[in-house]
Scaffold this motif. Structure first.
Motif, mmCIF file in Angstrom:
data_model
loop_
_atom_site.group_PDB
_atom_site.id
_atom_site.type_symbol
_atom_site.label_atom_id
_atom_site.label_comp_id
_atom_site.label_asym_id
_atom_site.label_seq_id
_atom_site.Cartn_x
_atom_site.Cartn_y
_atom_site.Cartn_z
ATOM 1 N N PHE A 94 26.876 7.995 2.874
ATOM 2 C CA PHE A 94 26.946 7.296 1.568
ATOM 3 C C PHE A 94 28.035 8.111 0.806
ATOM 4 O O PHE A 94 28.700 7.530 -0.118
ATOM 5 N N PHE A 95 27.865 9.466 0.780
ATOM 6 C CA PHE A 95 29.046 10.116 -0.226
ATOM 7 C C PHE A 95 30.462 10.124 0.453
ATOM 8 O O PHE A 95 31.376 10.181 -0.406
ATOM 9 N N ASP A 96 30.434 9.781 1.497
ATOM 10 C CA ASP A 96 31.840 9.796 1.993
ATOM 11 C C ASP A 96 32.501 8.368 1.431
ATOM 12 O O ASP A 96 33.759 8.383 1.231
ATOM 13 N N PHE A 97 31.537 7.351 1.332
ATOM 14 C CA PHE A 97 32.045 6.012 1.089
ATOM 15 C C PHE A 97 32.315 6.189 -0.714
ATOM 16 O O PHE A 97 33.248 5.560 -1.313
ATOM 17 N N LEU A 98 31.423 6.858 -1.371
ATOM 18 C CA LEU A 98 31.404 6.989 -2.782
ATOM 19 C C LEU A 98 32.644 7.721 -3.192
ATOM 20 O O LEU A 98 33.013 7.397 -4.387
ATOM 21 N N ASP A 99 32.952 8.729 -2.700
ATOM 22 C CA ASP A 99 33.957 9.320 -2.931
ATOM 23 C C ASP A 99 35.288 8.580 -3.227
ATOM 24 O O ASP A 99 36.006 8.503 -4.072
ATOM 25 N N GLY A 100 35.456 7.617 -2.058
ATOM 26 C CA GLY A 100 36.537 6.665 -2.198
ATOM 27 C C GLY A 100 36.472 5.932 -3.368
ATOM 28 O O GLY A 100 37.529 5.461 -4.027
ATOM 29 N N LYS A 101 35.441 5.255 -3.694
ATOM 30 C CA LYS A 101 34.996 4.441 -4.801
ATOM 31 C C LYS A 101 35.400 5.086 -6.070
ATOM 32 O O LYS A 101 36.059 4.386 -6.814
ATOM 33 N N VAL A 102 34.911 6.474 -6.219
ATOM 34 C CA VAL A 102 35.082 7.055 -7.473
ATOM 35 C C VAL A 102 36.968 7.322 -7.529
ATOM 36 O O VAL A 102 37.249 7.276 -8.752
ATOM 37 N N ALA A 103 37.360 7.560 -6.400
ATOM 38 C CA ALA A 103 38.902 8.095 -6.589
ATOM 39 C C ALA A 103 39.780 6.754 -7.157
ATOM 40 O O ALA A 103 40.533 6.691 -7.795
ATOM 41 N N ARG A 104 39.087 5.691 -6.558
ATOM 42 C CA ARG A 104 40.049 4.298 -6.951
ATOM 43 C C ARG A 104 39.566 4.135 -8.254
ATOM 44 O O ARG A 104 40.397 3.683 -9.052
ATOM 45 N N TRP A 105 38.320 4.275 -8.764
ATOM 46 C CA TRP A 105 38.017 3.760 -9.918
ATOM 47 C C TRP A 105 38.647 4.982 -11.071
ATOM 48 O O TRP A 105 39.299 4.397 -12.183
ATOM 49 N N ARG A 106 38.742 6.089 -10.756
ATOM 50 C CA ARG A 106 39.442 6.858 -11.756
ATOM 51 C C ARG A 106 40.759 7.105 -11.547
ATOM 52 O O ARG A 106 41.552 7.898 -12.281
#
Length: 244
Positions: A94-106
């Motif tokens: 879950f955190f492995d997917f979430l870090d990508g989402k956050v990196a693209r968002w920011r």
């Protein structure tokens, strides 16, 4: 694995990440902070939010390892720590997917993030599943060699990704078009299999397939070959899995 750190433009000659285009100023700023800031908490200040989430992935892998070790030190009939070790691994995903989402968002990625991603994945999806298999009963010398092979395959796959990600064909958004070899988080399939064994009480001497060549130096549990096969799939260069 679908990485948030995928590609840096060729004109900059910087390393790339697998899922997002990295802008040179972002990398230069973090490099400057890491190399020139000598304060006590300079490393923490240099990390992006996505990097901190990646650390949570690594934390899940570490806690899974500790849970496996706690089981080995306790009553073999009490499986609470084994279940905890199993549950931490999908949480790491879950955190492995979430870090990508956050990196693209920011819109913030970096070489530091790419390395953190790979190291956290190795702990959560390489070392931790092998330790869990050991705790379940794959404890012969031959089992150890097979599990070590599996972990080294994961290590090699991640290192290859860091070196070759910039050469994999990209789509219009800068994302790699395919995975080369199976991504290391697919080891969760083995974790699901071990969860099934545990739910049926198949541990130690009750593992499926029994033991081959019992009492010899070649004594091995045949189910450990699943880890060997999975390691080979991770390091394959002919398997190209389209990215979603």
């Amino acid at each position: 694995m679908s990485k948030r750190r995928s590609s840096v433009s060729a004109t900059n000659g910087a390393a790339s990440r697998e899922t997002s285009q990295v802008s040179p100023p972002t990398i230069d700023k973090q490099k400057l902070l890491l190399s020139s800031d000598a304060g006590h908490f300079s490393l923490v200040r240099a990390l992006h939010l996505a990097d901190l989430i990646t650390e949570l992935n690594g934390l899940c892998g570490i806690l899974s390892l500790f849970s496996s070790m706690r089981y080995c030190l306790g009553d073999p009939s009490e499986h609470g720590n084994l279940w905890a070790a199993l549950c931490f691994l999908p949480l790491g995903l879950f955190f492995d997917f979430l870090d990508g989402k956050v990196a693209r968002w920011r819109k913030k990625s970096s070489m530091m993030g790419q390395e953190l991603d790979s190291l956290a994945d190795l702990i959560s999806f390489g070392v931790s599943p092998a330790a869990l298999a050991f705790a379940l009963g794959l404890r012969t010398a031959a089992d150890h060699l097979c599990l070590a092979f599996f972990v080294l395959c994961g290590l090699t796959r991640l290192a290859r990704f860091n070196v070759t990600a910039s050469h994999i064909p990209k789509d219009a958004s800068g994302k790699a078009r395919y995975f080369e070899g199976t991504p290391i988080p697919t080891t969760l399939a083995l974790d699901a299999l071990m969860a099934w064994w545990l739910s049926n009480g198949w541990t130690h001497g009750d593992l499926p397939g029994g033991v081959w060549m019992a009492g010899t130096v070649l004594e091995v549990h045949p189910v450990v070959l699943l880890f060997v096969v999975h390691g080979c799939l991770m390091t394959s260069r002919t398997i190209h899995i389209p990215k979603p």
